[in-house]
Design an enzyme around this catalytic site. Structure first.
Site, PDB file in Angstrom:
ATOM      1  CG  HIS A 163      10.944  15.732  60.855  1.00  0.00           C
ATOM      2  ND1 HIS A 163      11.590  16.945  60.922  1.00  0.00           N
ATOM      3  CD2 HIS A 163      11.619  14.846  61.079  1.00  0.00           C
ATOM      4  CE1 HIS A 163      12.781  16.655  61.146  1.00  0.00           C
ATOM      5  NE2 HIS A 163      13.031  15.243  61.440  1.00  0.00           N
TER       6      HIS A 163
ATOM      7  CE  LYS B  68      16.057  23.424  62.673  1.00  0.00           C
ATOM      8  NZ  LYS B  68      16.727  22.484  61.431  1.00  0.00           N
TER       9      LYS B  68
ATOM     10  CD  GLU C 145      13.572  21.268  60.371  1.00  0.00           C
ATOM     11  OE1 GLU C 145      13.848  22.310  60.502  1.00  0.00           O
ATOM     12  OE2 GLU C 145      13.887  20.327  60.693  1.00  0.00           O
TER      13      GLU C 145
ATOM     14  CB  SER D 264      16.601  13.599  58.764  1.00  0.00           C
ATOM     15  OG  SER D 264      16.618  14.873  59.363  1.00  0.00           O
TER      16      SER D 264
ATOM     17  CG  ASP E 132      16.819  21.236  57.728  1.00  0.00           C
ATOM     18  OD1 ASP E 132      17.537  21.189  56.687  1.00  0.00           O
ATOM     19  OD2 ASP E 132      16.579  20.774  58.900  1.00  0.00           O
TER      20      ASP E 132
ATOM     21  CD  GLU F  78      11.785  19.300  64.080  1.00  0.00           C
ATOM     22  OE1 GLU F  78      11.772  20.528  63.430  1.00  0.00           O
ATOM     23  OE2 GLU F  78      12.821  18.791  64.105  1.00  0.00           O
TER      24      GLU F  78
ATOM     25  CG  ASP G 166      21.429  19.256  60.858  1.00  0.00           C
ATOM     26  OD1 ASP G 166      22.210  18.817  61.423  1.00  0.00           O
ATOM     27  OD2 ASP G 166      20.319  19.001  60.693  1.00  0.00           O
TER      28      ASP G 166
ATOM     29  CG  HIS H  63      14.419  20.919  68.056  1.00  0.00           C
ATOM     30  ND1 HIS H  63      12.957  20.848  68.079  1.00  0.00           N
ATOM     31  CD2 HIS H  63      14.681  21.484  66.829  1.00  0.00           C
ATOM     32  CE1 HIS H  63      12.692  21.125  66.697  1.00  0.00           C
ATOM     33  NE2 HIS H  63      13.565  21.505  65.870  1.00  0.00           N
TER      34      HIS H  63
ATOM     35  CD  GLU I  11      19.062  22.812  59.450  1.00  0.00           C
ATOM     36  OE1 GLU I  11      18.307  23.907  59.990  1.00  0.00           O
ATOM     37  OE2 GLU I  11      19.031  21.909  60.009  1.00  0.00           O
TER      38      GLU I  11
ATOM     39  CE  LYS J 196      19.731  18.748  64.444  1.00  0.00           C
ATOM     40  NZ  LYS J 196      19.501  18.009  63.083  1.00  0.00           N
TER      41      LYS J 196
HETATM   42  P1  PGA Z   1      16.270  15.485  62.903  1.00  0.00           P
HETATM   43  O1  PGA Z   1      15.837  16.763  62.264  1.00  0.00           O
HETATM   44  O2  PGA Z   1      16.183  15.743  64.459  1.00  0.00           O
HETATM   45  O3  PGA Z   1      15.154  14.321  62.502  1.00  0.00           O
HETATM   46  O4  PGA Z   1      17.654  15.049  62.605  1.00  0.00           O
HETATM   47  C1  PGA Z   1      16.177  17.999  62.502  1.00  0.00           C
HETATM   48  C2  PGA Z   1      17.062  18.612  61.428  1.00  0.00           C
HETATM   49  O5  PGA Z   1      17.332  17.965  60.494  1.00  0.00           O
HETATM   50  O6  PGA Z   1      17.443  19.868  61.556  1.00  0.00           O
HETATM   51 ZN    ZN Z   2      18.482  19.919  59.540  1.00  0.00          ZN
END
Ligand code: PGA
Ligand code: ZN
Length: 440
Positions: free
Chosen positions: A155, A389, A164, A42, A242, A205, A313, A366, A286, A338
């Site tokens: 996911h 995370k 999430e 995503s 999330d 995940e 994010d 991650h 999130e 990230k």
């Molecule tokens: P992604 O998801 O690594 O697929 O972007 C993680 C997140 O959205 O926090």
């Molecule tokens: Zn996210």
């Protein structure tokens, strides 16, 4: 002093079985640093570009040989001979060699691989763990792990719209107690899903991906799992979500929740979050709004910012400039970090500093497509962000991060300090006033 004497990059596999860039940086004293670069599903529009070959004959177009070539021919000659102590200078050369704002010429994956491997090489040259090197001599705090134990969205097909559902064991004295709680709750969740015939397949995940009918069922399951495992919801263990709301956006800027069969305006979605927050021990949400819905974000923060940590994010993509815009707009109360969204260690550290200076919370994260690389564990400890995370306590690429944290905790001995509830002080001490509880 030492200098970079060799840079070698190879194609390895990430946890989804897709190619990823791994870089070895060797110094003239023989020490070596190795790092590999994860990949999102995503992914936000504001992230730096991940270079993929596009050659459908190999790995369905996802090969990274072009990135490797760019490393060998266009990047390595400029970094060789440099002092690995000068991380920020190396990172700035990497960015200027690329020359585009989103690293689309050389690839964010190529550039970050080198940036991270240089940091590792320097840490092994000096003989100190990476987290200590990143801490600049300051004392460190072990982060609260956010265990993503129920996966949906991009996911996990056929699961919740919400990407999430995380359990957050903040109310413990030590990281290892928190890890134990997270793991026990994860196993209880499996038992509950199995008992209810909901399926125990796992998502990208490592969290379960049950075929539940509503998003609220996900919250019920987490709450039940916390209680059945013998922990106190709202005191020891909390829930974080999330939403990854950008993935839910319709063409006319609304949010489509297929599990609820509803298409909601930002305002209506915020009311739904408020209902959920009233009913469950939710401590963090999130990406509650889309990545460019600044207005929706500000309204969300006005409505819930005192009660729940609101994390950007996709909204920020770890970009210090976007974080500064968010701070001005009061768009949320925390930023997700990230490294591969922004492309270098130096820019990542700037994003963390910018977030902290605003008095916001910070969560190191991650990606859904991970490798065994554990740099994020060291980053979270070294910068004392207080939260990490790293997915479910399942699948080697996820447990690698938690195991690294456990080793760091052990190494710190009596100096190990767990961030725990202190991260959420303002939320936990929140006293509703009449005007704020008035939802009209
Ligand atoms: P992604 O998801 O690594 O697929 O972007 C993680 C997140 O959205 O926090
Ligand atoms: Zn996210």
């Amino acid at each position: 002093m030492s200098i970079v004497s060799k840079i070698y990059a190879r194609e390895i596999l990430d946890s989804r079985g897709n190619p990823a860039v791994e870089v070895d940086v060797t110094l003239d004293d023989g020490t070596m640093g190795r790092a590999s670069v994860p990949s999102g599903a995503s992914t936000g529009a504001h992230e730096v570009v991940e270079l993929r070959d596009g050659d459908k004959q190999r790995y369905n177009g996802l090969g990274v040989r072009t990135a490797l070539r760019k490393i060998a021919c266009e990047i390595a000659p400029h970094i060789m001979g440099m002092d690995p102590q000068n991380q920020s200078e190396i990172d700035s050369i990497l960015s200027s060699l690329d020359g585009t704002p989103n690293l689309s010429r050389l690839g964010g994956n190529a550039i970050l691989g080198i940036s991270m491997a240089v940091a590792h090489a320097e840490s092994s040259r000096v003989g100190v763990p990476l987290y200590r090197q990143l801490s600049n001599g300051l004392s460190t705090v072990l982060p609260v792990p956010m265990f993503n134990i129920l996966n949906g969205g991009r996911h996990a097909k056929n699961s919740t719209d919400v990407q999430e559902f995380m359990v957050v064991p903040a109310g413990f004295e030590t990281l290892s107690q928190a890890v134990q709680a997270g793991v026990e709750i994860y196993h209880v969740l499996k038992y509950l899903l199995d008992k209810n015939g909901l399926g125990t397949n796992i998502g990208d995940e490592g969290g379960f991906a049950p075929s539940v009918n509503t998003n609220r069922e996900g919250l019920d399951l987490l709450l039940q799992a916390i209680e059945t495992a013998g922990y106190l919801p709202g005191e020891q263990c909390f829930i974080a979500m999330d939403i990854a709301a950008t993935e839910l956006l319709t063409e006319d800027g609304k949010y489509s929740l297929t599990r609820e069969s509803e298409i909601l305006t930002a305002h209506e979605l915020i009311s739904l979050y408020t209902e959920w927050t009233d009913a469950y021990p939710i401590i963090s949400i999130e990406d509650g709004m889309g990545e460019d819905d600044w207005e929706g974000w500000s309204e969300l923060t006005r409505q819930l910012g005192n009660r729940v940590q609101l994390v950007g994010d996709d909204l920020f993509a770890t970009n210090p400039t976007r974080i500064r815009t968010g701070i001005k707009k009061n768009a949320c109360t925390a930023a997700l970090i990230k490294m591969n969204q922004i492309g270098t260690i130096t820019k990542t550290l700037e994003a963390i500093r910018t977030t902290k200076d605003a008095g916001w919370a910070t969560v190191v994260s991650h990606r859904s497509g991970e490798t065994e690389d554990t740099t994020i564990a060291d980053l979270a400890v070294g910068t004392s962000v207080g939260q990490i995370k790293a997915g479910a306590p399942c699948r080697g690429e996820r447990t690698a991060k938690y195991n690294r944290l456990l080793r760091i905790e052990e190494g710190l001995g009596n100096n190990a300090e767990y961030a725990g509830l202190s991260v959420y002080n303002s939320i936990l001490n929140y006293q509703p006033t009449e005007s704020l509880t008035d939802k009209t």
